[in-house]
Design an enzyme around this catalytic site. Sequence first.
Site, PDB file in Angstrom:
ATOM      1  N   CYS A 183     -34.307  65.868  62.004  1.00 41.80           N
ATOM      2  CA  CYS A 183     -33.103  65.141  61.647  1.00 41.80           C
ATOM      3  C   CYS A 183     -32.186  66.063  60.862  1.00 41.80           C
ATOM      4  CB  CYS A 183     -33.353  63.885  60.806  1.00 41.80           C
ATOM      5  SG  CYS A 183     -33.974  62.522  61.766  1.00 41.80           S
ATOM      6  N   LYS A 198     -46.066  78.212  74.455  1.00 50.27           N
ATOM      7  CA  LYS A 198     -44.665  78.428  74.870  1.00 50.27           C
ATOM      8  C   LYS A 198     -44.406  77.772  76.219  1.00 50.27           C
ATOM      9  CE  LYS A 198     -43.282  79.262  72.016  1.00 50.27           C
ATOM     10  NZ  LYS A 198     -43.484  79.548  70.672  1.00 50.27           N
ATOM     11  N   GLU A 242     -44.334  73.943  75.853  1.00 53.37           N
ATOM     12  CA  GLU A 242     -43.181  73.457  75.092  1.00 53.37           C
ATOM     13  C   GLU A 242     -41.908  73.391  75.922  1.00 53.37           C
ATOM     14  OE1 GLU A 242     -43.154  74.787  70.499  1.00 53.37           O
ATOM     15  OE2 GLU A 242     -43.256  76.450  71.889  1.00 53.37           O
ATOM     16  N   HIS A 247     -67.707  78.279  80.001  1.00 52.32           N
ATOM     17  CA  HIS A 247     -68.307  77.083  79.385  1.00 52.32           C
ATOM     18  C   HIS A 247     -67.484  75.839  79.662  1.00 52.32           C
ATOM     19  CE1 HIS A 247     -71.281  79.501  77.330  1.00 52.32           C
ATOM     20  NE2 HIS A 247     -70.309  80.334  76.994  1.00 52.32           N
ATOM     21  N   ARG A 255     -32.721  70.349  65.003  1.00 49.99           N
ATOM     22  CA  ARG A 255     -33.594  69.495  64.196  1.00 49.99           C
ATOM     23  C   ARG A 255     -33.874  68.148  64.849  1.00 49.99           C
ATOM     24  NH1 ARG A 255     -33.693  71.429  58.933  1.00 49.99           N
ATOM     25  NH2 ARG A 255     -34.513  69.453  58.212  1.00 49.99           N
ATOM     26  N   ASN A 301     -32.930  61.817  56.360  1.00 50.69           N
ATOM     27  CA  ASN A 301     -33.959  62.629  57.013  1.00 50.69           C
ATOM     28  C   ASN A 301     -35.239  62.420  56.227  1.00 50.69           C
ATOM     29  OD1 ASN A 301     -34.605  66.222  56.850  1.00 50.69           O
ATOM     30  ND2 ASN A 301     -35.591  64.707  58.110  1.00 50.69           N
ATOM     31  N   GLY A 302     -36.275  61.895  56.894  1.00 49.83           N
ATOM     32  CA  GLY A 302     -37.550  61.664  56.226  1.00 49.83           C
ATOM     33  C   GLY A 302     -38.145  60.346  56.669  1.00 49.83           C
ATOM     34  N   GLU A 340     -50.705  81.320  72.112  1.00 51.77           N
ATOM     35  CA  GLU A 340     -49.251  81.263  71.928  1.00 51.77           C
ATOM     36  C   GLU A 340     -48.538  81.244  73.281  1.00 51.77           C
ATOM     37  OE1 GLU A 340     -47.336  80.473  69.682  1.00 51.77           O
ATOM     38  OE2 GLU A 340     -45.406  81.357  70.173  1.00 51.77           O
ATOM     39  N   LYS A 392     -37.190  71.475  65.760  1.00 54.42           N
ATOM     40  CA  LYS A 392     -37.624  72.554  64.874  1.00 54.42           C
ATOM     41  C   LYS A 392     -37.672  72.014  63.452  1.00 54.42           C
ATOM     42  CE  LYS A 392     -36.568  77.400  65.093  1.00 54.42           C
ATOM     43  NZ  LYS A 392     -37.563  77.724  66.096  1.00 54.42           N
ATOM     44  N   TRP A 409     -34.142  62.798  65.065  1.00 53.47           N
ATOM     45  CA  TRP A 409     -35.441  62.917  65.738  1.00 53.47           C
ATOM     46  C   TRP A 409     -36.207  61.677  65.289  1.00 53.47           C
ATOM     47  CZ3 TRP A 409     -40.689  63.237  64.561  1.00 53.47           C
ATOM     48  CH2 TRP A 409     -41.518  63.668  65.603  1.00 53.47           C
TER      49      TRP A 409
HETATM   50  N1  HGA Z   1     -37.162  57.839  59.745  1.00 55.23           N
HETATM   51  C1  HGA Z   1     -35.820  58.026  60.177  1.00 55.23           C
HETATM   52  C2  HGA Z   1     -35.403  59.482  60.074  1.00 55.23           C
HETATM   53  C3  HGA Z   1     -36.180  60.341  61.020  1.00 55.23           C
HETATM   54  C4  HGA Z   1     -36.411  61.752  60.589  1.00 55.23           C
HETATM   55  O1  HGA Z   1     -36.129  62.203  59.500  1.00 55.23           O
HETATM   56  N2  HGA Z   1     -37.020  62.527  61.493  1.00 55.23           N
HETATM   57  O2  HGA Z   1     -37.330  63.833  61.186  1.00 55.23           O
HETATM   58  C5  HGA Z   1     -35.620  57.526  61.593  1.00 55.23           C
HETATM   59  O3  HGA Z   1     -36.587  57.322  62.342  1.00 55.23           O
HETATM   60  O4  HGA Z   1     -34.478  57.314  61.967  1.00 55.23           O
END
Ligand code: HGA
Length: 612
Positions: free
Chosen positions: A2, A489, A492, A508, A27, A100-101, A485, A607, A74
């Site tokens: 985020c 890659k 991803e 194995h 992000r 963000n969080g 790695e 990221k 995100w």
């Molecule tokens: N929890 C919030 C913010 C998401 C977030 O920080 N993601 O890294 C949401 O889901 O909108």
Amino acid sequence: MCGIVGYIGHREAWPIVIKGLKRLEYRGYDSAGIALISDEGLKIYKKAGKVTELENFAAGKNLSGTAGIGHTRWATHGAPSDRNSHPHTSNNGKLTIIHNGIIENYATLKEELKTRGHEFKSDTDTEVLVHLIEEIYKNEKIDLLEAVRLALREINGAYAIVLMDEEHPDQLIAARKGSPMVIGVGDGEYFIASDATPIVEYTKNVIYMNDNEIAFIKRDELLIKRLDNVVQTPYVQELELKLEMLEKGGYEHFMLKEIFEQSRSIRDCMRGRIYPNEGKVQLGGIKEYADKLKNIDRIIIVACGTSWHAGLVGEYLIEEYARIPVEVEYASEFRYRNPIITEKDIVIAISQSGETADTMAAIEMAKERGATIFGVCNVVGASIPRLTHAGVYTHAGPEIGVASTKAFTAQVTVLTLMAFYMAQQKGTLTNSKLVELLTELDCIPDKIQVALESNDLIKEIAGKFKDSRNCLFLGRGSGFPVALEGALKLKEISYIHAEGYPAAEMKHGPIALIDEEMPVVVIATKNSSYEKVISNIQEVKARKGIVLAIVTEGDTEVRKMVDYCIEIPDASEAFLPLLATIPLQLLSYHIAVLRGCNVDQPRNLAKSVTVE
Ligand code: HGA
């Protein structure tokens, strides 16, 4: 994860905020939204999808206002959708927030707020916080700053937030705990962002907010205090970041640019740290601990994802050269065990962003138990470098492609330097051996340049592998983390299922997967396990697998047995990971491009993983 951006000043906010969101899109790109305040009140535009979709949606609408906040998401709580996009508003619609969080106790708070008549418009945890702030503001008859402070004391979890109030259009309130936040200081204007990239073109003066701090921001006033109400004196730093570092510089994707930057980034990482003629390594960031290193019992490396692979290379090198036992742990698992850690241990925490939530939590735990913590991070001034006792920056420059490339090789370079530094302190390597190794290390950037010359050949080989559904990567010794790695890659960015395995473990289990459609990438360079790897290749060929081998230049033996070969310059085993990784990065890149995947922004990923 985020990205958040805020602006208050004398310019139009929309162009600054939208450009900032594009910089922070690495992000998260589930949705984007912006709120603006002007004389006409509060306006909010938000849309599921990338920032360009928000831009298209808002085109032609009224985007005026000299204060604004924006978010690129995100999703953690609630599906990616228009209604779950940030900014979120309070019950009366006057307060609006970006976050963000994760608010961990959101469910209980939500139930409580519902009983008080609050109606929720999204499934997010974030919306609960803005309703809580409104509830406290309304009931306690206090100013908004105090209401935010009290609300934040009631929540558990992590946050970086910015709040706007329609009734006080001349102010923003920001706060952080566990998620990053930088304030840019301009002339009669302030910028707020998750990192400095949206800020750098307007001002070089920044303040990195600390956990548990809350900022009250007006065009010509900044007040920072802690959640316990103690006023702080902000420390203004000068940014070293340059604008051109954030551009693609003629490359089609950031990932390709970053792959091709590795000769330079590794040289930058070693600059001023190695003295090959004297057989000496200097690491200013950890020199205070030089004596401690002579007597430590053990090193624990904690990391996640690609950084964890760098940690495995570090284990190999530190044990080989400094003869110190090393354990490499996934930060997310380590912190939920009850690991045995003592004051005699050194914990090395590796994180490109320096914000990885699980790694930060592992550091806190190890610190409480008395260990000395070293950080290996790329982003200067991030949370981990501030949390650790000492550390060594990787100096790879900003990495914008979500799949890590140059940050990985820079981490491996730092760990190589640490291994030699520790060997130097402990006397486990003679000076002449150090002269030999450092002289060779000094030439690695040139050899990386040579390895990059196989780009066209790799693109051609990628064409043969692009429709595969699975892929196996095999390596031995320090080639094993390279195989891991390489597989990561490919997964991803191309969404092909891939597994990295120690070559000898193949029999194995994974050998059962091999048939004439299964590509197997083998690290088969000339080193101590060369003969054994040749036997493993024979085992794959006997079952009709398709083999692509990464070999030492001039190799003829492996070439005879396999379907495709990519050469890398000859080097000692210690430096194999730095060279053998290059063709694997290019292979994933070209396969992903040929499959039409979004290389720089792979689905579901982001990221800087700031949530647990
Ligand atoms: N929890 C919030 C913010 C998401 C977030 O920080 N993601 O890294 C949401 O889901 O909108």
